[in-house]
Design a protein around this motif. Sequence first.
Motif, mmCIF file in Angstrom:
data_model
loop_
_atom_site.group_PDB
_atom_site.id
_atom_site.type_symbol
_atom_site.label_atom_id
_atom_site.label_comp_id
_atom_site.label_asym_id
_atom_site.label_seq_id
_atom_site.Cartn_x
_atom_site.Cartn_y
_atom_site.Cartn_z
ATOM 1 N N ASP A 193 0.864 -1.177 0.000
ATOM 2 C CA ASP A 193 0.000 0.000 0.000
ATOM 3 C C ASP A 193 0.901 1.228 0.000
ATOM 4 O O ASP A 193 1.399 1.666 1.034
ATOM 5 C CB ASP A 193 -0.912 -0.005 1.234
ATOM 6 C CG ASP A 193 -1.896 1.169 1.239
ATOM 7 O OD1 ASP A 193 -1.743 2.084 0.393
ATOM 8 O OD2 ASP A 193 -2.819 1.176 2.085
ATOM 9 N N GLY A 194 1.110 1.758 -1.201
ATOM 10 C CA GLY A 194 2.020 2.881 -1.365
ATOM 11 C C GLY A 194 1.561 4.174 -0.727
ATOM 12 O O GLY A 194 2.352 5.131 -0.622
ATOM 13 N N SER A 195 0.317 4.238 -0.264
ATOM 14 C CA SER A 195 -0.164 5.461 0.382
ATOM 15 C C SER A 195 0.504 5.689 1.730
ATOM 16 O O SER A 195 0.426 6.777 2.303
ATOM 17 C CB SER A 195 -1.686 5.416 0.563
ATOM 18 O OG SER A 195 -2.072 4.438 1.511
ATOM 19 N N HIS A 196 1.171 4.637 2.250
ATOM 20 C CA HIS A 196 1.873 4.764 3.535
ATOM 21 C C HIS A 196 3.387 4.931 3.345
ATOM 22 O O HIS A 196 4.156 4.696 4.287
ATOM 23 C CB HIS A 196 1.612 3.527 4.405
ATOM 24 C CG HIS A 196 0.177 3.341 4.786
ATOM 25 N ND1 HIS A 196 -0.469 4.171 5.673
ATOM 26 C CD2 HIS A 196 -0.737 2.424 4.382
ATOM 27 C CE1 HIS A 196 -1.727 3.768 5.815
ATOM 28 N NE2 HIS A 196 -1.912 2.712 5.045
ATOM 29 N N ASP A 198 5.344 7.363 3.322
ATOM 30 C CA ASP A 198 6.058 8.367 4.108
ATOM 31 C C ASP A 198 6.342 7.952 5.545
ATOM 32 O O ASP A 198 7.151 8.595 6.218
ATOM 33 C CB ASP A 198 5.272 9.685 4.108
ATOM 34 C CG ASP A 198 3.882 9.542 4.715
ATOM 35 O OD1 ASP A 198 3.309 8.436 4.639
ATOM 36 O OD2 ASP A 198 3.360 10.538 5.258
#
Length: 329
Positions: A193-196, A198
């Motif tokens: 899940d690339g949205s995490h 950061d």
Amino acid sequence: MAQSKIYSRVLGTGSYLPSNRVTNQELADRLAKRGVETSDEWIVARTGIHARHFADPEQTTSDLALVASQRAIEAAGIDPQSIDLIVVATSTPDFVFPSTACLLQNKLDIKNNGAAFDVQAVCSGFAYAIATVDALIRSGQHRTALVVGAETFSRILDFDDRTTCVLFGDGAGAVILSASEEPGVLASALHADGSHADILCTPGHVNGGVVAGSAFLHMDGQAVFKLAVTVLEKVAVEALDKAHLSPGQVDWLIPHQANIRIMTSTCRKLGLPTERMVVTVGEHGNTSAASIPLALDVAVRDGRIKRGQHVLIEGVGGGFTWGASVIRY
């Protein structure tokens, strides 16, 4: 006559830790000279880590991978020239390119022109590599593979940040996977899940011959902890379901060795006694993609893991990535 089904089986394991063992107290003394306060008690209470190993300045990731690979090859009792696939899981490669796997192939003097490439999934890297290699062997494309997790994380640590620099260490672990008519790797599950991205990252990049941005590891510890304990249980159950096994049939759980609290939480959620969990984080620290194969080799060599037993490996790392595999050793 029906053709026999192809599986991949573990033939041998190996590992290597650099000789420079750094205790919590030694690290605390070193940090104190930089004005950074920490202590053995603080580190142990939050992580379960007592010591870690740091590579010498002249040692590269491929150097660590080489020793672990040689030990795995010896344990497997195979000719290195029979290896037709090398996959190295690492986030700390020797170079931008070529891959650490290609450099390792050369150091092993393997001349058969088999495939070699790196996998970058940070602390989930070895789980990703095992699943990838298993699929390639099952397809018939390759027969004997060297799968390595190797890291020199000490190179990307900010020693002014006590929340990260006390966690990580260097090392390498390796396994030989070979085509077999007997089931070995039973099932795998991989997710991201690339949205995490950061919450755990090293955001620097090369631009104009210099590093633009930060070349140090950055982590939101609380966010990583919350996400890790959630996804690790789910991916473990998913892999077990694919293998048609229940958690109670797991002989050994080998989680990514990041933090003893995350590890015991996952073990408890799966309903497994902690005695069935292989724990090396106390002596190794978090060695990212190397942590699972390092722990696997330790437990194989001390006799805990025996042929025919079910081993569940699982990892979670920056990306955000997570994955698990069920292996009949």
